[in-house]
Design a protein around this motif. Structure first.
Motif, PDB file in Angstrom:
ATOM      1  N   LEU A 898      -0.948   1.763 -10.912  1.00  0.00           N
ATOM      2  CA  LEU A 898      -0.857   0.392 -10.413  1.00  0.00           C
ATOM      3  C   LEU A 898       0.097   0.314  -9.237  1.00  0.00           C
ATOM      4  CD1 LEU A 898      -1.319  -2.715 -10.669  1.00  0.00           C
ATOM      5  CD2 LEU A 898       0.581  -2.742 -12.295  1.00  0.00           C
ATOM      6  N   LEU A 899       1.258   0.959  -9.374  1.00  0.00           N
ATOM      7  CA  LEU A 899       2.245   0.951  -8.289  1.00  0.00           C
ATOM      8  C   LEU A 899       1.713   1.673  -7.057  1.00  0.00           C
ATOM      9  CD1 LEU A 899       5.522   1.601 -10.314  1.00  0.00           C
ATOM     10  CD2 LEU A 899       4.625  -0.579  -9.487  1.00  0.00           C
ATOM     11  N   ILE A 976      -3.931  -8.560  -4.769  1.00  0.00           N
ATOM     12  CA  ILE A 976      -2.705  -9.367  -4.739  1.00  0.00           C
ATOM     13  C   ILE A 976      -1.821  -9.011  -5.923  1.00  0.00           C
ATOM     14  CG2 ILE A 976      -1.785 -11.715  -4.922  1.00  0.00           C
ATOM     15  CD1 ILE A 976      -4.225 -12.690  -3.371  1.00  0.00           C
ATOM     16  N   ALA A 977      -2.421  -8.856  -7.078  1.00  0.00           N
ATOM     17  CA  ALA A 977      -1.644  -8.470  -8.257  1.00  0.00           C
ATOM     18  C   ALA A 977      -0.993  -7.108  -8.055  1.00  0.00           C
ATOM     19  CB  ALA A 977      -2.550  -8.453  -9.489  1.00  0.00           C
ATOM     20  N   GLU A 978      -1.707  -6.179  -7.459  1.00  0.00           N
ATOM     21  CA  GLU A 978      -1.178  -4.819  -7.253  1.00  0.00           C
ATOM     22  C   GLU A 978      -0.007  -4.825  -6.279  1.00  0.00           C
ATOM     23  OE1 GLU A 978      -5.551  -2.753  -8.006  1.00  0.00           O
ATOM     24  OE2 GLU A 978      -4.755  -3.001  -5.967  1.00  0.00           O
ATOM     25  N   VAL A 994       2.422  -8.216 -12.196  1.00  0.00           N
ATOM     26  CA  VAL A 994       1.590  -9.420 -12.108  1.00  0.00           C
ATOM     27  C   VAL A 994       0.150  -9.020 -12.399  1.00  0.00           C
ATOM     28  CG1 VAL A 994       0.852 -11.318 -10.621  1.00  0.00           C
ATOM     29  CG2 VAL A 994       3.152 -10.367 -10.382  1.00  0.00           C
ATOM     30  N   SER A 995      -0.582  -9.842 -13.152  1.00  0.00           N
ATOM     31  CA  SER A 995      -1.967  -9.529 -13.491  1.00  0.00           C
ATOM     32  C   SER A 995      -2.937 -10.247 -12.566  1.00  0.00           C
ATOM     33  CB  SER A 995      -2.263  -9.924 -14.938  1.00  0.00           C
ATOM     34  OG  SER A 995      -2.275 -11.343 -15.077  1.00  0.00           O
ATOM     35  N   ALA A 996      -4.157  -9.697 -12.473  1.00  0.00           N
ATOM     36  CA  ALA A 996      -5.198 -10.326 -11.656  1.00  0.00           C
ATOM     37  C   ALA A 996      -5.567 -11.695 -12.220  1.00  0.00           C
ATOM     38  CB  ALA A 996      -6.422  -9.417 -11.596  1.00  0.00           C
TER      39      ALA A 996
END
Length: 1019
Positions: A898-899, A976-978, A994-996
């Motif tokens: 994710l990062l 955007i979440a990523e 943050v989640s989608a």
């Protein structure tokens, strides 16, 4: 005989007619030249000039701005047809007044506007010239009535209503003809003096009047009348507008407006303005030239053009692209290219070319290529990759502006895509900024970081490095300490000659539609600044030489001319209305402007209706658009196979001989095989040719030219060539004697600076004597020499003494940073002397002491370690704190993948402004690292990404930012979440991901939002 009797009268009539034609040549139609003379006063003349300039380009009027009283000379005024005065100057010398009067009496037009009648109140000759003077005023909304409707300047004129100051005049001349009155007050009048005409109007206090179409009409009428009957104003080519065809799936909120159609080169030139006293000529155009993105010259004075047909979305993953490098030659001396040779083709996204090592180095996509012609046919048959690593996810964020430096390195710039590769066997990574590399590709160095996409670089004749970035930083200088470049510009406004400007400026919609194809951009700042060439020749006036730089703005259809000056060692660039070139043809898109070997200024015009990478928001595609492989929005309006190369030259003087009138500067070819030719060219008037000669000497090698170079040792390029040939490494005393003699005797600060640049490594650096040296650029060179010399305790102590007693050595940002670099290098002596005599605690927060403390934290000097053991001063405490280890304990552990995805999005969309380390840019972009707002509500962050953020934004310990962040368009909920998850966990930040789904909820709840958020709304 009878036949002869009839023929003789006809022959005589023909001869008489021929003489009559010679005595009274027909007046050639041309654009009228107007000097708009202003000041720095409360009427803001430069702002009013900008307003009228935007409409003057479509009326055949060339408007030039000036505010310096010393510009009122007969020689300068002779370039113009009309002098328009809108200023409140109060002092004029007798010579300046005589120049103005002489200009008018010889036939020049004079147009005092509004406060023009309040200038030089105590100077009778000026008041007499105007025909009256302001006595006082009130204000109000009114319409001045026409009282002389049959006067040629007022026929069919329609008065307009406006708010303005209601002037009352006195000292009215008896010979004025009043054209308009406000009530009974004379408002607009005319008079004559000698052969000249005077047109005055009291209208024009501020933009409430200057924005009026009726006022534009009045000014145009006044200019045309004042210019006189002898000036036939050119009828401009008509502009044709059509509705463009767009893909069916492109949704539009409003009907798509008409778009101007292209013009031929000859017709387009009629819509272009160059400085008064100069002329524009065409060197090459389509079909021979297409999409010229860069220009350069070889040592034979031939023009090389980089044509990029792949930009922006024609990316190729293989070796064969569609771009090329073309050699253009004028073989018959008529000023037009007539021979075109493709030196190299099948390049991918080529952007720049520079000559080196008997061939050419070309930036091609992510690679730096070396190309060479080995059989003499001007076509590259050798091709190799020097190195690669320029990232290509966004094609307008890549590499450009390759230039051969005095020191034998190749200099260049790169946008926010940055570089990540292996050079000389070592991994190298850097972001947007300035870099240099050796011509053989064995080494690369990063020199200075910029704030956003960087497409401009130039040298002065003293080897100062200046450049530009695309957005709102149109001039900066490289300092030499490897840190951020220093901003040089004071304001970044552009001054187009048309309303049809497509550059965006902040949050959308950036432009408004005026109907019938007319467009007005809401901003007038650089959004696509390209190039930063400094004038380094002698063909134009002396006040251009190293004092004028040229920055292109293709979306504004112009090339700005900025005046350079220095304070201490800091360059300051003033963008105050001057252009080298400005067009009212919406297709004209200059992307490069360079001084050529002939001393002319050359311009590469991309010539396309759409040149910008990102969509402007309006007028063409308002909502759904697609991005191509190069991250540019796709539009059928973009890729038209056109391009032009122009030259700007001074007009020849009147009354010159026919030979001089027909002659271009005759350039003696530089012969690489002739030592004398190479040595002589080191003193050429053109920096371009001097650098070619220096390069050829250095590439030639050998020692046979060293005596000739030593003989020319008081030449900057000879010194650099001697260093390259190893002369200063000799063990004999002669090389150092040459250098010391120059330092002791040369009156040229630039030459003495060059001595410090070539100073032999390992030799004791020359002593600096501030009491005898006054040049701040010499201070800079000496401090940088000290910063790269071996650490020396005595020198460090001397720096500490100078820190207290020689303020001039660190006055201004450049010297302060160079001093900090030297103090860091010699930190042991600097800090020991400071501990023995404690400085005021306030200086510990300034630039120099933190640099020295940081250096100590890295080298942990035993002497300083011992000295701070029992030292309780603020400096001692700061040094102890610096050597403590600081670890960040993080509670949150988002998934590594994710990062990684978030870091990729960040590099693509955020790093250009907020920097790869999240530090931001003081006063421009807030830091994201150690920012409480980043670790706070995810909802607020999502809103900012979706809709933008309007300032002011305050972060403790940082300069407030009072600008506007536009929305980050085109990102999915997942992206955007990523990126937010990455930012909230990167550097010293530690917050939950943050989640989608969270993003989707905010997007749905704010879908009707049109304006950017403010900090107050997000609390």
């Amino acid at each position: 005989m009878r036949v002869l009797r009839y023929l003789l009268p006809l022959l005589l009539l023909g001869i008489i007619g021929l003489f009559a034609q010679q005595e009274a040549p027909s007046q050639e139609a041309r654009r009228v030249e107007v000097l708009f003379f202003g000041d720095d006063g409360h009427h803001r003349p430069l702002d009013m000039y900008r307003i009228f300039k935007e409409v003057s380009g479509n009326r055949g009027i060339n408007l030039s701005y000036e505010k310096r009283m010393e510009a009122l000379t007969p020689e300068n005024l002779a370039k113009y047809d009309v002098l328009l005065v809108f200023a409140n100057h109060q002092v004029i010398t007798p010579g300046q007044l005589e120049a103005v009067k002489g200009f008018v009496e010889k036939g020049g037009g004079f147009m005092p506007v509004h406060c023009g009648s309040a200038c030089f109140k105590k100077t009778d000759g000026y008041i007499d010239l105007v025909g009256g003077q302001i006595e006082g005023h009130g204000d109000g909304t009114f319409t001045a009535r026409v009282v002389e409707p049959e006067h040629e300047a007022m026929k069919d004129y329609k008065p307009f209503e406006t708010w303005d100051e209601t002037y009352r005049h006195h000292r009215l001349a008896k010979d004025i003809t009043i054209l308009q009155r406000n009530g009974e007050e004379p408002w607009t009048w005319v008079r004559t003096q000698g052969k000249g005409r005077v047109f005055y109007t009291a209208h024009g206090h501020d933009e409430r009047c200057w924005n009026q179409e009726g006022f534009h009409d009045l000014l145009e009428r006044g200019i045309r009348w004042a210019a006189g009957e002898e000036v036939e104003i050119l009828k401009l080519p008509a502009l044709e507008y059509k509705v463009p065809m767009l893909p069916n799936h492109y949704e539009t909120k409003i009907p798509v407006p008409k778009v101007q159609q292209p013009l031929s080169p000859e017709e387009s030139m009629k819509r272009a303005q160059v400085p008064a006293g100069c002329e524009l000529s065409l060197f090459a155009a389509e079909p021979e030239i297409e999409h010229p993105i860069a220009i350069a010259w070889d040592h034979r004075d031939r023009l090389w053009v980089v044509e990029t047909l792949d930009y922006p979305n024609g990316m190729t993953t293989g070796e064969r692209g569609n771009d090329r490098v073309k050699i253009c030659e004028d073989t018959n001396g008529d000023g037009r290219a007539d021979k075109f040779t493709v030196f190299a083709d099948h390049l991918a996204l080529a952007t720049s070319v520079v000559h080196a090592n008997g061939g050419a180095i070309v930036s091609s996509g992510g690679k730096m290529l070396f190309l060479k012609d080995t059989d003499g046919d001007d076509k590259a048959d050798e091709r190799k990759v020097l190195f690669e690593g320029f990232k290509m996810y966004d094609t307008h964020a890549g590499v450009s502006n390759l230039r051969y430096g005095f020191d034998g390195w190749i200099y260049g710039t790169v946008g926010y895509a940055g570089f990540d590769g292996v050079v000389g066997g070592k991994p190298v990574k850097f972001d947007t900024g300035v870099f240099r590399f050796l011509p053989d590709g064995s080494q690369i160095e990063f020199l200075g970081k910029t704030t956003n996409n960087t497409w401009g670089l130039g040298f002065t004749e003293q080897f100062d490095l200046l450049g530009s970035t695309a957005n709102r930083q149109a001039s900066w200088q490289v300092i030499g300490d490897g840190g951020n470049v220093r901003r040089s510009d004071r304001g970044t406004r552009v001054y187009p000659t048309t309303l049809d400007v497509q550059g965006s400026d902040g949050w959308e919609p950036p432009v408004e539609l005026l109907g019938d194809g007319k467009i007005r951009a809401k901003g007038r700042h650089y959004t696509a600044a390209a190039g930063h060439a400094v004038y380094t020749d002698r063909r134009f006036p002396w006040d251009w030489q190293n004092k004028a730089a040229f920055v292109c703005e293709p979306t504004g259809h112009l090339v700005s001319m900025t005046r350079l000056r220095t304070e201490n060692a800091d360059f300051i660039a003033s963008f105050e209305g001057e252009n080298l070139y400005a067009s009212s043809d919406a297709w004209s898109a200059p992307v490069a402007a360079e001084p050529g070997p002939d001393g002319a200024m050359w311009i590469a015009d991309w010539y396309n209706i759409i040149v910008q990478h990102n969509r402007p928001g309006a007028p063409f595609e308002q909502t759904k658009v697609e991005r191509g492989a190069g991250a540019a929005y796709i539009t059928p309006l973009r890729e038209k196979p056109m391009g032009r190369i122009y030259r700007v030259t001074p007009k020849l003087r009147e009354n010159v001989s026919p030979v001089e009138k027909d002659a271009e500067p005759k350039l003696e070819p530089i012969d690489p095989g002739n030592p004398e030719s190479l040595l002589e060219a080191l003193s050429d008037t053109s920096l371009l040719r001097r650098l070619h000669a220096q390069r050829l000497i250095m590439e030639r090698g050998g020692e046979d030219l060293i005596p000739g170079l030593v003989e020319r040792g008081r030449n900057i390029h000879a010194l650099y060539a001697l260093r390259h040939l190893g002369y200063f490494k000799k063990e004999s005393a002669e090389p150092l004697t040459l250098l010391r003699d120059i330092l002791d005797a040369s009156p040229s600060p630039a030459l003495r600076r060059a001595v410090l640049e070539v100073w032999p490594e390992g030799a004791a650096i020359p002593a600096l004597k501030p009491q005898f040296e006054s040049d701040p650029f010499y201070y800079r060179a000496w401090l940088l020499l000290a910063a790269r010399s071996p650490a020396d305790e005595t020198l460090g102590r001397t720096l500490r003494d100078w820190h207290r007693n020689e303020q001039k050595l660190r006055r201004g940002e450049v010297l302060d940073r160079c001093f900090a670099m030297a103090a860091a290098r010699h930190s042991t002596g600097f800090l020991l002397a400071s501990l023995e005599n404690a400085p005021d605690p306030s200086v510990l927060k300034e630039r120099i002491y933190p640099a020295a403390i940081k250096a100590f934290a890295e080298n942990r000097s035993p002497q300083v370690m011992a000295a701070i053991e029992k030292n309780k001063s603020p400096l001692g405490q700061a040094l102890k704190e610096a050597i403590k280890e600081h670890k960040v304990e993080k509670k949150h552990t988002p998934p590594a993948e994710l990062l990684a995805r978030g870091e990729g999005v960040y590099a693509r969309t955020c790093a250009a402004c907020h920097q790869s380390n999240g530090s931001g840019v003081d006063g421009a972009f807030p830091p994201l690292d150690d920012n409480a707002r980043v670790a706070g509500s995810p909802e607020a962050l999502v809103k900012i990404v979706l809709h933008g953020l309007a300032g002011p934004v305050e972060v403790p310990g940082k300069l407030a930012v009072n600008s506007l962040m536009p929305p980050v368009v085109g990102l999915s909920d997942a992206e955007i979440a990523e990126v937010l998850s990455f930012v909230r966990h990167a550097w010293t930040n530690d917050a939950a991901p943050v989640s989608a789904e969270e993003v989707g909820k905010v997007r749905a709840a704010t879908k009707e939002r049109q304006a950017a958020w403010t900090v107050g709304e997000l609390k």
